[in-house]
Design a protein around this motif. Sequence first.
Motif, PDB file in Angstrom:
ATOM      1  N   UNK A   1      -9.481  -8.015  -7.627  1.00  0.00           N
ATOM      2  CA  UNK A   1      -8.135  -8.585  -7.478  1.00  0.00           C
ATOM      3  C   UNK A   1      -7.081  -7.500  -7.213  1.00  0.00           C
ATOM      4  N   UNK A   2      -7.233  -6.356  -7.849  1.00  0.00           N
ATOM      5  CA  UNK A   2      -6.278  -5.252  -7.642  1.00  0.00           C
ATOM      6  C   UNK A   2      -6.349  -4.727  -6.212  1.00  0.00           C
ATOM      7  N   UNK A   3      -7.564  -4.518  -5.685  1.00  0.00           N
ATOM      8  CA  UNK A   3      -7.712  -4.051  -4.299  1.00  0.00           C
ATOM      9  C   UNK A   3      -7.106  -5.049  -3.325  1.00  0.00           C
ATOM     10  N   UNK A   4      -7.389  -6.321  -3.547  1.00  0.00           N
ATOM     11  CA  UNK A   4      -6.897  -7.362  -2.648  1.00  0.00           C
ATOM     12  C   UNK A   4      -5.379  -7.460  -2.711  1.00  0.00           C
ATOM     13  N   UNK A   5      -4.824  -7.369  -3.911  1.00  0.00           N
ATOM     14  CA  UNK A   5      -3.373  -7.430  -4.064  1.00  0.00           C
ATOM     15  C   UNK A   5      -2.695  -6.232  -3.396  1.00  0.00           C
ATOM     16  N   UNK A   6      -3.236  -5.046  -3.610  1.00  0.00           N
ATOM     17  CA  UNK A   6      -2.660  -3.844  -3.019  1.00  0.00           C
ATOM     18  C   UNK A   6      -2.733  -3.895  -1.492  1.00  0.00           C
ATOM     19  N   UNK A   7      -3.872  -4.326  -0.974  1.00  0.00           N
ATOM     20  CA  UNK A   7      -4.023  -4.428   0.478  1.00  0.00           C
ATOM     21  C   UNK A   7      -3.093  -5.490   1.059  1.00  0.00           C
ATOM     22  N   UNK A   8      -2.933  -6.604   0.357  1.00  0.00           N
ATOM     23  CA  UNK A   8      -2.030  -7.665   0.836  1.00  0.00           C
ATOM     24  C   UNK A   8      -0.590  -7.178   0.857  1.00  0.00           C
ATOM     25  N   UNK A   9      -0.161  -6.493  -0.196  1.00  0.00           N
ATOM     26  CA  UNK A   9       1.202  -5.948  -0.232  1.00  0.00           C
ATOM     27  C   UNK A   9       1.417  -4.952   0.899  1.00  0.00           C
ATOM     28  N   UNK A  10       0.441  -4.076   1.104  1.00  0.00           N
ATOM     29  CA  UNK A  10       0.508  -3.091   2.179  1.00  0.00           C
ATOM     30  C   UNK A  10       0.607  -3.804   3.519  1.00  0.00           C
ATOM     31  N   UNK A  11      -0.209  -4.830   3.670  1.00  0.00           N
ATOM     32  CA  UNK A  11      -0.258  -5.564   4.937  1.00  0.00           C
ATOM     33  C   UNK A  11       1.060  -6.290   5.195  1.00  0.00           C
ATOM     34  N   UNK A  12       1.614  -6.889   4.157  1.00  0.00           N
ATOM     35  CA  UNK A  12       2.899  -7.581   4.323  1.00  0.00           C
ATOM     36  C   UNK A  12       4.026  -6.601   4.631  1.00  0.00           C
ATOM     37  N   UNK A  13       3.942  -5.430   4.051  1.00  0.00           N
ATOM     38  CA  UNK A  13       4.999  -4.439   4.272  1.00  0.00           C
ATOM     39  C   UNK A  13       4.962  -3.878   5.695  1.00  0.00           C
TER      40      UNK A  13
END
Length: 143
Positions: free
Chosen positions: A75-87
Motif C-alpha cells: 500500500x505504501x509503494x502504491x500510494x507513493x507512486x500514485x502521489x508522484x504520478x498525480x504530481x
Amino acid sequence: MLALLGLFSAALLAATLLPAQSEAVLVAMVLAGGHPVWLLLTVATTGNVLGSLVNWTLGRGIVRFEGRRWFPASPRQLERATLWYHRWGHWSLLASWVPIIGDPLTLVAGVLREPLWRFLVIVTLAKAGRYLVLVAVALDLAA
C-alpha cells in the motif's frame, strides 16, 4: 544466442515487480564482448519495456484486488507512486527506471489509464537512456 535470451529475461523480470538485476548482466556482457553494443542495448531495452508493459497491463485490472496478501505492490509503494504520478503526470514515467519507485509507477500508469502509446514512448526513452548511460560508463571504465 542463449546469452541474449538471458539478458532479455533478466531485463524483463527486473522491470516487473519481481526482484531481478539486469544492469549487472548487461555490463558483464558489454565487457565480455562477443555481441555488438547496439544489440545488447536493444535486447535489454526491449525486455525492460515489455516488463513494464506487464505492470501497466496488471494495473488496468488489478486494483480491485488491492489489500490481498499476494498483491504485487505494498500500500505504501502504491500510494507513493500514485502521489508522484498525480504530481508529475505522465512525465513521471521518466522515473520508471528508478529502483523501488519505478516499477510501481508503471503499475499506477495502468491503474490511472495512461494511454498505451504515450506509456510506451516515455518508458522506452527512460529505459533506453538508463542503459545507454550504464553502457557508456562501463565502456569508459574498461578503456
